[in-house]
Design a protein around this motif. Structure first.
Motif, PDB file in Angstrom:
ATOM      1  N   GLU A 173       0.837  -1.186   0.000  1.00  0.00           N
ATOM      2  CA  GLU A 173       0.000   0.000   0.000  1.00  0.00           C
ATOM      3  C   GLU A 173       0.882   1.250   0.000  1.00  0.00           C
ATOM      4  OE1 GLU A 173       0.044  -2.293   2.345  1.00  0.00           O
ATOM      5  OE2 GLU A 173      -1.872  -3.339   2.422  1.00  0.00           O
ATOM      6  N   LYS A 174       0.290   2.377   0.367  1.00  0.00           N
ATOM      7  CA  LYS A 174       1.055   3.613   0.423  1.00  0.00           C
ATOM      8  C   LYS A 174       2.164   3.472   1.465  1.00  0.00           C
ATOM      9  CE  LYS A 174      -2.854   6.547  -0.923  1.00  0.00           C
ATOM     10  NZ  LYS A 174      -3.745   7.645  -0.514  1.00  0.00           N
TER      11      LYS A 174
ATOM     12  N   ALA B 229       3.192   5.218   3.998  1.00  0.00           N
ATOM     13  CA  ALA B 229       2.837   5.404   5.406  1.00  0.00           C
ATOM     14  C   ALA B 229       2.162   4.162   5.965  1.00  0.00           C
ATOM     15  CB  ALA B 229       1.926   6.624   5.564  1.00  0.00           C
ATOM     16  N   GLU B 230       1.326   3.507   5.155  1.00  0.00           N
ATOM     17  CA  GLU B 230       0.640   2.302   5.609  1.00  0.00           C
ATOM     18  C   GLU B 230       1.627   1.151   5.780  1.00  0.00           C
ATOM     19  OE1 GLU B 230      -2.378   1.707   2.729  1.00  0.00           O
ATOM     20  OE2 GLU B 230      -3.624   3.368   3.430  1.00  0.00           O
TER      21      GLU B 230
ATOM     22  N   ASN C 144       3.634   1.829   9.016  1.00  0.00           N
ATOM     23  CA  ASN C 144       2.863   1.528  10.218  1.00  0.00           C
ATOM     24  C   ASN C 144       2.727   0.023  10.416  1.00  0.00           C
ATOM     25  OD1 ASN C 144       2.446   4.220  10.885  1.00  0.00           O
ATOM     26  ND2 ASN C 144       0.547   4.368   9.719  1.00  0.00           N
ATOM     27  N   GLU C 145       2.535  -0.700   9.320  1.00  0.00           N
ATOM     28  CA  GLU C 145       2.424  -2.157   9.397  1.00  0.00           C
ATOM     29  C   GLU C 145       3.740  -2.766   9.868  1.00  0.00           C
ATOM     30  OE1 GLU C 145       2.137  -5.613   6.136  1.00  0.00           O
ATOM     31  OE2 GLU C 145       0.432  -4.231   6.116  1.00  0.00           O
TER      32      GLU C 145
END
Length: 222
Positions: A198-199, A201-202, A205-206
Motif C-alpha cells: 500500500e502507500k 505510510a501504511e 505503520n504495518e
C-alpha cells in the motif's frame, strides 16, 4: 593537523546558524545522492550557494565536511532516541514511538538518514570506525538503559542478557531504518508479507506493528 581542523571548524561555527544548516543540508543532499566518493565539492558549493574558496575556509577538505554532516546526522538521530527512549513509557511503547520518530525523520531529513544508514556499507568502514563512539552513544546507550528499566519493572524476561536483548532490538531498528530509505529493503518486507504494497505510510505503520508484536512475543515473561 588537529589544530588546523579545529581552526576551520571554529570558522564554520562563527557563521549564523541558518547559513550553517544551509551548507550542511546541501552537503547532505549531495553525499546522499552521489555517495561520499563520487560527491563533487563544486556541486555541493553550487547547491549551498557559496564559492569553493568559502567552503575551504570552513573545512580543510571534503572529508572534514563529511564528518560535520555525519555529526549533524548523529545528533539528529540521538535526539530521536533521547526523546522516545527516556519518555518513561513501557519498553514496547517506547520502541513503537522510536520507530515512528524514525519514520518521521525519514520524511523530514531523508538525506541524513541515508548517510547514517550508508555507514553499514564496506566502502564506508573508515568513517564508521571514527564515528563509532558517537553512534554508540546515540543508539546502544539509550537502548540498554531502556531495557534495564524494563527488566526492573519485570516487563521482559529475566533470563535474557541485557546487551544481547539490546542488540536484537537494535537490529530490528536498523533494518526498519534501512527500509525507510531503500526501496530494496522495503520490497524485501513486502515479499515476506504479501499485501504490504500500500502507500508508504501504511507500509511503515504495518512494519512498526509487526516489529513490536514480534518483540513482545520474544521478550515478554513466559
Amino acid at each position: 593537523m588537529a589544530a588546523d581542523r579545529s581552526k576551520t571548524l571554529s570558522a564554520f561555527d562563527r557563521l549564523p546558524e541558518e547559513v550553517q544548516q544551509r551548507i550542511l543540508n546541501a552537503s547532505a543532499a549531495v553525499f546522499a545522492q552521489e555517495g561520499y566518493h563520487h560527491a563533487s565539492v563544486a556541486n555541493i558549493c553550487s547547491q549551498a550557494h557559496i564559492s569553493n574558496g568559502a567552503l575551504y575556509k570552513y573545512f580543510k577538505n571534503k572529508e572534514a565536511l563529511f564528518f560535520a554532516v555525519l555529526d549533524n546526522s548523529t545528533a539528529l538521530t540521538e535526539e530521536i532516541y533521547r526523546k522516545n527512549m527516556l519518555s518513561g513509557a513501557s519498553l514496547f511503547d517506547a520502541i513503537r514511538a522510536l520507530l515512528g520518530g524514525l519514520a518521521q525523520y525519514a520524511h523530514d531529513q531523508r538525506n541524513y538518514l541515508r548517510i547514517y544508514s550508508d555507514l553499514g556499507s564496506s566502502s564506508m568502514n573508515r568513517f564508521a570506525a571514527k564515528a563509532s563512539e558517537k553512534i554508540k552513544l546515540a543508539t546502544s546507550y539509550y537502548t540498554i538503559r531502556l531495557i534495564r528499566e524494563a527488566k526492573a519493572r519485570k516487563e521482559v524476561r529475566g533470563d535474557f542478557d541485557v546487551r544481547m536483548m539490546a542488540y536484537l532490538i537494535d537490529n530490528y531498528i536498523t533494518i526498519f531504518s534501512y527500509s525507510l530509505v531503500s526501496e530494496y529493503q522495503k520490497n524485501r518486507y513486502v515479499s515476506f508479507f504479501p499485501g504490504g504494497d500500500e502507500k508508504n505510510a501504511e507500509v511503515e505503520n504495518e512494519m512498526i506493528e509487526t516489529i513490536v508484536s514480534s518483540l513482545k512475543r520474544t521478550l515478554r515473561p513466559l
